[in-house]
Design a protein around this motif. Sequence first.
Motif, PDB file in Angstrom:
ATOM      1  N   TRP A  40       0.861  -1.286   0.143  1.00 52.71           N
ATOM      2  CA  TRP A  40       0.092  -0.054   0.152  1.00 52.71           C
ATOM      3  C   TRP A  40       0.984   0.953  -0.080  1.00 52.71           C
ATOM      4  N   SER A  41       1.979   0.711   0.965  1.00 54.37           N
ATOM      5  CA  SER A  41       2.676   1.889   0.699  1.00 54.37           C
ATOM      6  C   SER A  41       2.940   2.526  -0.398  1.00 54.37           C
ATOM      7  N   GLU A  71       0.290   7.231  -4.529  1.00 50.02           N
ATOM      8  CA  GLU A  71       0.443   7.606  -5.392  1.00 50.02           C
ATOM      9  C   GLU A  71       0.680   9.578  -4.354  1.00 50.02           C
ATOM     10  N   ARG A  72       1.486  10.109  -4.763  1.00 45.10           N
ATOM     11  CA  ARG A  72       2.106  11.246  -4.766  1.00 45.10           C
ATOM     12  C   ARG A  72       1.978  12.619  -4.974  1.00 45.10           C
ATOM     13  N   SER A  95       7.662  30.429  -0.009  1.00 42.71           N
ATOM     14  CA  SER A  95       7.023  29.160  -0.002  1.00 42.71           C
ATOM     15  C   SER A  95       7.152  28.214  -0.747  1.00 42.71           C
ATOM     16  N   PHE A  96       6.672  27.536  -0.748  1.00 43.63           N
ATOM     17  CA  PHE A  96       7.392  26.283  -2.262  1.00 43.63           C
ATOM     18  C   PHE A  96       6.119  24.717  -1.862  1.00 43.63           C
ATOM     19  N   SER A  97       6.377  24.017  -3.582  1.00 40.97           N
ATOM     20  CA  SER A  97       4.824  23.256  -3.673  1.00 40.97           C
ATOM     21  C   SER A  97       5.870  22.162  -4.593  1.00 40.97           C
ATOM     22  N   ILE A  98       6.056  20.840  -3.523  1.00 43.89           N
ATOM     23  CA  ILE A  98       6.710  19.678  -4.137  1.00 43.89           C
ATOM     24  C   ILE A  98       5.677  18.285  -3.925  1.00 43.89           C
ATOM     25  N   LYS A  99       5.987  17.512  -4.787  1.00 41.84           N
ATOM     26  CA  LYS A  99       5.378  15.852  -5.052  1.00 41.84           C
ATOM     27  C   LYS A  99       5.919  15.224  -3.567  1.00 41.84           C
ATOM     28  N   ALA A 100       4.939  14.659  -2.710  1.00 45.56           N
ATOM     29  CA  ALA A 100       5.649  13.795  -1.928  1.00 45.56           C
ATOM     30  C   ALA A 100       4.037  12.989  -1.506  1.00 45.56           C
ATOM     31  N   LYS A 101       5.005  12.055  -0.339  1.00 44.75           N
ATOM     32  CA  LYS A 101       3.058  11.465   0.603  1.00 44.75           C
ATOM     33  C   LYS A 101       4.739  11.378   1.370  1.00 44.75           C
TER      34      LYS A 101
END
Length: 255
Positions: free
Chosen positions: A18-19, A23-24, A59-65
């Motif tokens: 599952w991990s 989806e990030r 500020s920042f925006s990044i794909k993660a999980k």
Amino acid sequence: MIDKIICLLVVFLSQVVWSQNQERIVLNGKIISNTNDLEGVYVVNAQTEAMVTTTADGSFSIKAKSGDILVFSSIQFKENRVLLTPENFSDLNYTVKLNLLMYQLQEVIVKRYDNINAVALGIIPSGQKSYTEAERKLHTATALNPTANAGTMAGGSISVDPLLNFFSGRTAMLKKEVAVEKKESYMRLLENLFTLDHFVNKLKIPLEYVKGFEYYVVENDKFTAILNSKNKTSTEFLLGELAVKYKEIIAIENK
């Protein structure tokens, strides 16, 4: 017992799968610090190696999980590694504090460049006289200004201020101020060249008369001319001669 072990393995493998399949999503955050210079800090997802930089307000925006590690790095901040949790993704004001790097200088070398000065840089015209504060006041009070009142008389006129200063006694007062300023300058130069011990132990001037002796020598035009040349040997020689005369004056006064 074996059944329990199998069940635990199944649950563990399920969580791993599952991990891995999670989806990030885009994580929006902001860095904070004791400075307003927050732009250009690198934010790296250590798992995916994706990288973004912060904006002017941090500020920042990044794909993660959840479970990913974000690395915050910049030349002016200490590196910070943050393990993401599920709560971070639901936090609308997710912030990361960064600490400034303090650089300690091991050595500071100050070099003197004799050829670089106000004249060489064009700030002051070459050959222009440098005035002290007292000299500047005197020059202003006595200088004739031929352009004064040019709009009220044909061909202009000469300012009457210098004449008023002369008759009011202000010019004489300013001249005395310039003379006192010069004497004080000579005394500072004298004290920089010779210590109190030199006056007392070498010249044998009584301690309570040292300051009076300094005033005595700076009244001597020949001595101040040599003193101003900063030739210590010649200054010391004449200082010795004047010390003998000054002690004679003290002896006469104490009779």
